[in-house]
Design an enzyme around this catalytic site. Structure first.
Site, PDB file in Angstrom:
ATOM      1  N   ASP A   8       0.849  -1.172   0.000  1.00  0.00           N
ATOM      2  CA  ASP A   8       0.000   0.000   0.000  1.00  0.00           C
ATOM      3  C   ASP A   8       0.897   1.238   0.000  1.00  0.00           C
ATOM      4  O   ASP A   8       2.050   1.193   0.454  1.00  0.00           O
ATOM      5  CB  ASP A   8      -0.904  -0.019   1.232  1.00  0.00           C
ATOM      6  CG  ASP A   8      -1.899   1.127   1.229  1.00  0.00           C
ATOM      7  OD1 ASP A   8      -2.419   1.455   0.154  1.00  0.00           O
ATOM      8  OD2 ASP A   8      -2.125   1.701   2.305  1.00  0.00           O
ATOM      9  N   ASP A  10      -0.207   5.122   0.584  1.00  0.00           N
ATOM     10  CA  ASP A  10      -0.476   6.128   1.619  1.00  0.00           C
ATOM     11  C   ASP A  10      -0.562   5.457   2.990  1.00  0.00           C
ATOM     12  O   ASP A  10      -1.361   4.544   3.198  1.00  0.00           O
ATOM     13  CB  ASP A  10      -1.785   6.854   1.319  1.00  0.00           C
ATOM     14  CG  ASP A  10      -1.718   7.644   0.020  1.00  0.00           C
ATOM     15  OD1 ASP A  10      -0.779   8.440  -0.131  1.00  0.00           O
ATOM     16  OD2 ASP A  10      -2.595   7.441  -0.839  1.00  0.00           O
ATOM     17  N   ASP A 204      -1.831  -0.323   5.878  1.00  0.00           N
ATOM     18  CA  ASP A 204      -2.030   0.374   7.152  1.00  0.00           C
ATOM     19  C   ASP A 204      -3.482   0.339   7.612  1.00  0.00           C
ATOM     20  O   ASP A 204      -3.825   0.979   8.599  1.00  0.00           O
ATOM     21  CB  ASP A 204      -1.578   1.837   7.035  1.00  0.00           C
ATOM     22  CG  ASP A 204      -2.504   2.652   6.132  1.00  0.00           C
ATOM     23  OD1 ASP A 204      -2.780   2.197   5.010  1.00  0.00           O
ATOM     24  OD2 ASP A 204      -2.943   3.736   6.564  1.00  0.00           O
TER      25      ASP A 204
END
Length: 257
Positions: A8, A10, A204
């Site tokens: 991922d 961001d 995240d």
């Protein structure tokens, strides 16, 4: 044995456009060792070329082919559903360009799809038009279900939040193409030419990244540099395979597996 990464962007590699400590070196290590990876993002705002340029500007030695976005997955989905279809788009140029390259005509006149993506400047008139078209029968797609996205100032409303607004106004649920939809996962794995069992999903967010990996048979790692915090994990009925403070801490864990 892990041989491929879906990373991922961001909250894992960058936060608010700035690299998270250790992430540049981690990606550089993957490139140096020739290990397959995709920067696998629900961020539909930018084209792969734009994403790569933005990442190179802050130190990541990546190319457009390293980037796979929910915009690309959505365009592929639309192409498979009906080649040469039409769509009204609420989002930035990354989504518009992906749809156009897939042969989709962009229009607000009787489109077959309303496609919602991410943007930092949602306009009420566009949202209202999208809702009107959905109510008239256009099929409702959204690039991702993320309700918020991380920035330097904290979280801000994202695609999932605006999708909920249109759903509430029309009674029509959107079909989310991006994470955690296995459709996006399978497309990324096909691009890499690897099996799910040999791949780790690093993100995240429990509700998209970890769930996406779990439902597609990948190993999963949650980093605590983005949306989900350690205390939040207990709210979910599933667990990641690994929880690390940041991406840089993951390398030794994978080596020791």
């Amino acid at each position: 044995m892990i041989i491929a990464h879906l990373l991922d962007m961001d909250g894992v590699l960058v936060r608010g456009g700035q690299p998270i400590a250790g992430s540049v070196d981690y990606v550089a290590g993957l490139i140096a060792k020739g290990e397959p990876f995709q920067i696998f993002t629900n961020n539909s705002r930018f084209t792969p070329e734009d994403h790569a340029e933005r990442l190179r500007a802050v130190g990541f030695a990546v190319q457009p082919e390293h980037i796979y976005t929910s915009a690309l997955a959505t365009a592929r989905f639309v192409e498979l559903q009906k080649h040469g279809s039409s769509a009204y788009v609420i989002g930035d140029h990354g989504l518009v360009e992906a749809l156009r390259q897939a042969g989709c005509r962009i229009t607000e006149f009787a489109p077959e799809f309303v496609v919602l993506g991410d943007t930092t400047s949602y306009h009420y008139e566009q949202i209202a038009t999208g809702a009107e078209l959905v109510a008239k029968g256009a099929r409702f797609l959204a690039t991702n279900p993320d309700a918020t996205g991380p920035t330097e100032r904290g979280s801000h409303p994202a695609c999932g939040a605006v999708a909920a607004l249109i759903e509430k106004a029309t009674g029509c649920q959107p079909y989310f193409v991006g994470k955690p939809n296995p459709f996006m996962m399978r497309n990324a794995l096909d691009r890499l030419g690897v099996r799910a069992v040999d791949t780790i999903m690093v993100g995240d967010r429990m509700d998209t990244d970890v769930l996406a990996g779990l439902e597609s048979g990948l190993k999963t790692a949650l980093v605590l540099t983005g949306v989900t915090k350690l205390a939040d994990i207990e709210r979910f009925p599933f667990r990641p395979d690994h929880v690390v403070e940041c991406l840089a801490d993951l390398g030794q864990i994978i080596v020791n597996q």
